[in-house]
Each structure stands twice: as structure tokens, then as C-alpha cells.
Design a protein around this motif. Structure first.
Motif, PDB file in Angstrom:
ATOM      1  N   ASN A 511       0.803  -1.225   0.000  1.00 53.54           N
ATOM      2  CA  ASN A 511       0.000   0.000   0.000  1.00 53.54           C
ATOM      3  C   ASN A 511       0.831   1.269   0.000  1.00 53.54           C
ATOM      4  N   LEU A 512       2.140   1.091  -0.136  1.00 54.54           N
ATOM      5  CA  LEU A 512       3.008   2.267  -0.251  1.00 54.54           C
ATOM      6  C   LEU A 512       3.539   2.351  -1.684  1.00 54.54           C
ATOM      7  N   PRO A 513       3.503   3.538  -2.286  1.00 54.43           N
ATOM      8  CA  PRO A 513       2.865   4.764  -1.759  1.00 54.43           C
ATOM      9  C   PRO A 513       1.341   4.618  -1.679  1.00 54.43           C
ATOM     10  N   PHE A 514       0.736   5.318  -0.713  1.00 57.40           N
ATOM     11  CA  PHE A 514      -0.703   5.235  -0.503  1.00 57.40           C
ATOM     12  C   PHE A 514      -1.461   5.691  -1.752  1.00 57.40           C
ATOM     13  N   ASN A 515      -2.594   5.010  -1.969  1.00 55.92           N
ATOM     14  CA  ASN A 515      -3.505   5.305  -3.079  1.00 55.92           C
ATOM     15  C   ASN A 515      -2.954   4.894  -4.448  1.00 55.92           C
ATOM     16  N   ALA A 516      -1.745   4.309  -4.472  1.00 56.85           N
ATOM     17  CA  ALA A 516      -1.208   3.819  -5.749  1.00 56.85           C
ATOM     18  C   ALA A 516      -1.746   2.412  -6.002  1.00 56.85           C
ATOM     19  N   PRO A 517      -1.974   2.040  -7.258  1.00 57.46           N
ATOM     20  CA  PRO A 517      -2.405   0.655  -7.532  1.00 57.46           C
ATOM     21  C   PRO A 517      -1.337  -0.326  -7.094  1.00 57.46           C
ATOM     22  N   ILE A 518      -1.759  -1.550  -6.769  1.00 65.33           N
ATOM     23  CA  ILE A 518      -0.833  -2.525  -6.196  1.00 65.33           C
ATOM     24  C   ILE A 518       0.302  -2.869  -7.157  1.00 65.33           C
ATOM     25  N   GLN A 519       0.040  -2.713  -8.476  1.00 59.11           N
ATOM     26  CA  GLN A 519       1.094  -2.996  -9.455  1.00 59.11           C
ATOM     27  C   GLN A 519       2.251  -2.014  -9.358  1.00 59.11           C
ATOM     28  N   ASP A 520       1.982  -0.828  -8.733  1.00 62.91           N
ATOM     29  CA  ASP A 520       3.029   0.197  -8.603  1.00 62.91           C
ATOM     30  C   ASP A 520       3.541   0.308  -7.174  1.00 62.91           C
ATOM     31  N   SER A 521       3.130  -0.606  -6.305  1.00 64.84           N
ATOM     32  CA  SER A 521       3.520  -0.547  -4.892  1.00 64.84           C
ATOM     33  C   SER A 521       4.959  -0.986  -4.695  1.00 64.84           C
ATOM     34  N   LEU A 522       5.470  -0.740  -3.468  1.00 65.13           N
ATOM     35  CA  LEU A 522       6.818  -1.189  -3.145  1.00 65.13           C
ATOM     36  C   LEU A 522       6.929  -2.707  -3.241  1.00 65.13           C
ATOM     37  N   ALA A 523       5.878  -3.399  -2.815  1.00 64.60           N
ATOM     38  CA  ALA A 523       5.883  -4.865  -2.895  1.00 64.60           C
ATOM     39  C   ALA A 523       6.057  -5.309  -4.338  1.00 64.60           C
TER      40      ALA A 523
END
Length: 638
Positions: A511-523
Motif C-alpha cells: 500500500n506504499l505509496p498510498f492510493n497507488a495501484p498494487i502494481q506500482d507498490s513497493l511490494a
């Protein structure tokens, strides 16, 4: 309240655990003995004005302290001086059990003989004169059937009321008794030695016991007696033979149910196929019967997650998508794990597990693996970390090291949720067989690694497996409940600690950065960076990240995938895997790096970081190679 300590001691397979459970019930806990990693079971109960602590000593045959188990038992009796010792004895085999009894009495601790399994004694038409046995040993003798409960009130009254008895029949010849008396007088002339039982110390010195010698080394010289240890052992056995002839009447040898079953279950040709069939039935039973309970839990967590999303903002997402979805995806398989341990408990309590050890031992020697190493290998199916601890009982250093290195290849219970969720998602009615096949592959890989490590370490030591074959018996509901809970609760504790913490970390990364889609998350960025390495295996970034976190604890693999699944893990897996890559993932999860707890235990037991690092590199390479070859061959066949 008066505080007293009771130690339980006895040979293996005499019903000591059943007696311990009958005394303490659920008031028991497991720790480690000081300075060693052997398990220590302690319990308690209240009786009249007494608060009674019960210590279950390891199952041993003598107090000669050649193994760590024997040393633990001896040190506890000599140094801790419990108020009472309950010596649990198999009533159907007095002759074998009484050698330890004599040694325990010689420690000077007040001893009570618990003549157990008296129902079997009656079934075999054996008659034992317990009054005469008590008279000849000079200690109270109490009859019990521990599997059906014990009369605590009667046992405690008998144990505490008789404090004046002594051995009334001579065991040793006069020349040895004179020598013991002479040394005992020397011991009592030294204040520093008065804390040790003089008769035990005198006998141990004449036997040549190193521990006893270290006690008196700075005080006086020990007289030398040629072949003294053999004379002492012979005197004990002669005494036992004399006692048994006087107190026991046996019918002529008959063909028992145990004999008949062993003729089949330990057969040199049929034994292994029967063992494999039993294991297959266990996994079919476990997978089938746990499915409704797992489905119910899954639905419950789904509904709970839906309610959690009513919480506004990030808190609702953390609770619903993170904690409930992540932890819930693992807890869904609690019934599966508990039913597996329940099934294994039936095998152990019935007496079949010893037969399995005997059968596998013969097979293991063909793989140049020591027979005694089978027990840690078997325990690895529960937890690799605790199983590695039990290798301390192995004698050769190379043998012990090889046992440590191959243990992580036995598939522990923490990997079971991975197999279960994949099998349910892709293999349907064949799910139980898919899990069973992984367990069989686990055994083959462990044995194969033993051959390789024996060659690499140039190990030529082999130690035969000496194991008692107990009679077959019907497991009790109470015993099975305690067995299942004592092993399954470890999984629940991890869910409340490591798994919960990992879930929060995975949710934050997702969920980081917040409000970003999961494809663009740190994970996603972490997973996508490493994913090309695993692409040849058919694993995408979701699976890659799950395997990385699974290195902490294997259950976290499912937790991580559950965090991405939005409440429906099986459906989600269908979008990122196919049946071939799914089974490859099961193989990879079986073989790749030991969890952090296992690595830490490896370091502690070997005293070096070299072997945990070697294990990580070796197992990761092996997992990759096996999964890769499986995929290539499977696609060619399909």
C-alpha cells in the motif's frame, strides 16, 4: 501448601507419558534442560495440602550416562534430589525394567515402583506377587493402568506413608559390599562430599564412572578392582533373575496379537508397501475430513473481512485486506494441521511408529544413513528446528552434522498450508494424493542428500538403530487430545507472532505509496525486480515476493499471497499459476531455504555460521533445479 517434586523415570515405551498425562492433565509445559536442547516436560497437580511438581525424565535403560538422556536423568536425581521418584515399569517385562530400578534406588532418592500396563499383564495371564516384589526391593509397589487413568489419592498416600523401607536382599557379593562400605566411609569423612549419596558414589567409582571420579578427584584415591564394572552388572542381573523367579509366573509362550500383527507389519517384503499405504490413507483422511472445517473458517474470515472494510480509510484496509485476509489465509488450515497431528498421534500411541522406524531403518542403511538418525528425521515432519535439536543424542560428529543438514528436506508442518491451498485450488479430489506425493518426495530427497553428504564429508560411521517394539494398544482420547494440542499449538503461536508481523509488513509494502495501484507498490517493485530469476519456473512477482517472505517462516508464503487475494485465495492462484507451475511451487517450497528458526538452530548446534549458510545456498540451488526440471519434463509429457 507444601511443595514437593516428583521425578518420573523409566525405560522407553513403558507408558511413562500416559502416566505423566494422567497425573498432570493439561497443567504441563515444555522447555529445555539447562545447557542442552533436549526437551524437558514439567507438569503439576494439587493433592490435599501439597502442590506437586512433576518432572518427566527422558526414557532410558540405565543411569550410566553414556548418552545425553542418561546424563540428564542422572544429574537430576543426584543434583536436584527430588522428594520422590516414580519408577514406571512395564509389568509385562519386569526382567528388562528392574536394572534401572536398582540404579535409581542406589541414588538414595525415595523411590516408588509404578507397575504399569497391568491390563496387559492380565491379558497375557501373567501373575505378579507385588507384595513379595515390594519386600525384595524394599520400596512401595503400586499397580496401574495409566491409559485408563490413575488413582492419584491412593498413589500419593502409599508413596508418602512409607519412608522407612530399605533394600532387604543383598545384591552384591561380600567383597564388593566391603569395598563399597570402605569407600562410603572415606566419602563421609569429607564435608564437601556429604551432599552426594555415599552408596551411589561408591558404586559409581568402582564402576569407573567419569562423573563420579571428577567428584572425588581432589579428595582421595579410588581403589582399583579388576573387572569391577562387569562384576557389578552381573550381580544386578543375577539379583533380577532371582527376584523375577520368585514374584512372577508366566504361561508357556503363546502367539499374541502383537506377534501376529508384527508378522505382517514388519514383513521384509510387505512392510514398506503397508507403511506407504498407511501414510497415503492418513493424508487422504486428513485432507478430506478437514475440508469442511477449513471451508467454514474461510467463509468466516471472508465475512469478517467484509465487516472490517466498513472501517473508513486505511485502517479498514489494514484490518480487512491485511490482518484478516493474510492471517486468515493461514488459520484456515489449522484444522488440516490438527487432524494430521491427530492421525500421527494414533500411529505413535498404537505402537506402529516404532515399527515404521524399524522398517525405514533397513532402507536408510542402503542410503548410507545411520539408523539412529531416523528419529530426528521423523520429528522433522513436525518442526525442523526442534528435530535438529534432538541430534545431540547421536554419537559421531559427522553423523550428527549430516543429520542436521538433511533435516530441512523433511517437510515440516509449516509447509502444509502451502500444499493444502495449492492442492485445493488445482487438484480437487486428488488433493490428498498431491500432498502425499510431496511427503514421499521429501523422504527420497532427504535420503539422497544423505548419500551426497556422506561422500562429501567422507563419513564411514554407521550406528545401528536400537528401538523398543512396544505392544500394540488402543490410543486413548485423552492421550490423543494432549498429543495433538501440544504439537498444534506451536502453529497457533506463530500465527499470533511471526505471521501477524509479516502480514503487517506485506500490507504496508503493498500500500506504499498510498492510493497507488498494487502494481506500482513497493511490494510489486521488489517482486518484479527479482521475478526474472524465477520466470523460468513459471512464477510471477506475487509468488516471488511470497517465497521471499516465506524464508522467515514457511506459513508466511500463504499469508503474503492471501494479502493480494482480496479474500479469495484459491481463485487468485488460478490467475497466476497453472497446474504444472503450481506443483512446481509445491516442490520449490519443499526444498528451498530453511526458515529463520531452523537456521538459528543449525548455527547453535554446529557452533558455526558456515553450515546454515551452506544449507541455504545448497537447498535454494536444489529447489530451483528440481522445479525447473519438473516444469520442462511436465510440459514435454503433457
Amino acid at each position: 501448601m507444601k511443595e514437593i517434586t516428583i521425578a518420573l523415570i523409566g525405560n522407553p515405551n513403558v507408558g511413562k507419558t500416559s502416566f505423566f498425562n494422567a497425573l498432570t492433565g493439561s497443567h504441563q509445559y515444555v522447555a529445555n534442560w539447562p545447557g542442552v536442547t533436549v526437551e524437558k516436560k514439567t507438569g503439576s497437580f494439587k493433592w490435599n495440602d501439597y502442590n506437586v511438581k512433576v518432572v518427566d525424565l527422558p526414557g532410558i535403560y540405565t543411569l550410566n550416562a553414556r548418552s545425553i538422556d542418561e546424563r540428564i536423568a542422572r544429574d537430576f536425581l543426584i543434583n536436584e534430589r527430588p522428594d520422590l521418584v516414580f519408577n514406571i515399569v512395564d509389568g509385562t517385562n519386569l526382567k528388562r525394567n528392574l536394572y534401572l530400578t536398582i540404579q535409581v534406588i542406589e541414588t538414595g532418592v525415595k523411590t516408588v515402583l509404578i507397575l504399569n500396563q497391568m491390563d496387559e499383564v492380565k491379558n497375557l495371564d501373567i501373575k505378579i506377587d507385588t507384595r513379595e516384589l515390594s519386600k525384595r526391593l524394599g520400596i512401595p509397589v503400586i499397580e496401574t493402568i495409566a491409559t485408563k487413568g490413575v488413582d492419584i489419592d491412593s498413589i500419593m498416600k502409599s508413596a508418602l506413608s512409607d519412608s522407612s523401607r530399605q533394600i532387604r536382599y543383598e545384591i552384591y557379593p561380600k567383597e564388593l559390599e566391603d569395598l563399597f562400605s570402605s569407600i562410603s566411609r572415606d566419602i563421609q569423612n569429607h564435608d564437601e562430599l556429604k551432599k552426594f549419596p555415599p552408596r551411589w558414589l561408591a558404586i559409581s567409582l568402582i564402576e569407573g564412572d567419569d562423573f563420579a571420579k571428577s567428584i572425588v578427584r581432589d579428595h582421595f584415591a579410588v581403589p582399583q578392582e579388576k573387572d569391577a564394572s562387569l562384576k557389578i552388572a552381573k550381580a544386578r542381573y543375577d539379583f533380577i533373575d532371582s527376584v523375577v523367579k520368585q514374584v512372577e509366573q508366566r504361561p508357556k509362550e503363546i502367539w499374541t496379537i502383537t506377534d501376529a500383527l508384527d508378522h505382517v507389519f514388519t514383513h521384509k517384503i510387505l512392510g514398506i508397501p503397508i507403511f506407504i499405504s498407511i501414510m497415503w490413507m492418513i493424508f487422504e483422511f486428513t485432507f478430506s475430513i478437514s475440508a469442511p472445517f477449513s471451508d467454514l473458517l474461510s467463509k468466516g474470515f471472508d465475512d469478517l473481512g467484509s465487516y472490517a472494510h466498513l472501517i473508513p480509510g486505511w485502517a479498514g484496509s489494514l484490518v480487512g485486506d491485511g490482518l484478516i485476509s493474510g492471517v486468515g489465509s493461514v488459520l484456515t488450515f489449522v484444522p488440516l494441521i490438527f487432524f494430521l497431528f491427530f492421525s500421527m498421534g494414533i500411529l505413535e500411541d498404537s505402537g506402529y511408529m516404532s515399527r515404521a522406524a524399524f522398517l525405514i531403518d533397513r532402507l536408510m542403511h542402503r542410503f548410507r544413513l545411520s539408523g539412529r538418525a531416523f528419529i530426528p528425521l521423523l520429528l522433522g515432519f513436525g518442526c525442523n528446528a526442534s528435530a535438529i535439536m534432538t541430534t545431540r543424542t547421536l554419537e559421531g560428529e559427522k553423523e550428527r552434522l549430516i543429520s542436521i543438514l538433511i533435516n530441512p528436506f523433511t517437510t515440516c508442518s509449516a509447509r502444509l498450508p502451502i500444499y493444502a491451498v495449492i492442492s485445493a485450488a488445482f487438484f480437487g479430489a486428488f488433493g490428498g494424493f498431491a500432498i502425499f506425493s510431496i511427503y514421499m518426495i521429501s523422504i527420497v530427497v532427504a535420503l539422497s542428500m544423505a548419500i551426497i553428504f556422506n561422500f562429501l564429508l567422507k563419513n564411514k560411521e554407521t550406528t545401528p538403530l536400537i528401538i523398543e517394539m512396544p505392544r500394540y494398544k488402543t490410543p486413548t482420547a485423552k492421550g490423543l487430545a494432549i498429543y495433538t494440542w501440544s504439537r498444534g499449538k506451536h502453529f497457533l503461536k506463530k500465527a499470533g507472532g511471526i505471521i501477524l508481523g509479516a502480514t503487517v509488513v506485506v500490507w504496508l509494502l503493498s500500500n506504499l505509496p498510498f492510493n497507488a495501484p498494487i502494481q506500482d507498490s513497493l511490494a510489486a517493485q521488489i517482486g518484479k525486480t527479482i521475478a526474472p530469476i524465477f520466470k523460468p519456473l513459471g512464477f510471477d512477482w506475487h509468488v516471488t515476493l511470497a517465497l521471499i517472505f516465506g524464508g522467515i517462516a514457511k506459513e508466511v508464503t500463504v499469508t503474503t499471497l492471501g494479502t493480494f487475494a482480496n479474500g479469495n485465495l484459491e481463485e487468485f492462484l488460478g490467475t497466476i499459476l497453472n497446474p504444472v507451475s503450481a506443483y512446481a511451487l509445491m516442490l520449490f517450497a519443499l526444498l528451498y531455504i530453511p526458515c529463520v528458526a531452523t537456521q538459528a538452530t543449525m548455527k547453535m548446534e554446529t557452533g558455526s555460521y558456515k553450515w546454515p549458510v551452506f544449507s541455504v545456498i545448497w537447498s535454494l540451488s536444489l529447489a530451483y533445479a528440481v522445479a525447473f526440471l519438473f516444469e520442462k519434463i511436465a510440459y514435454l509429457v503433457i
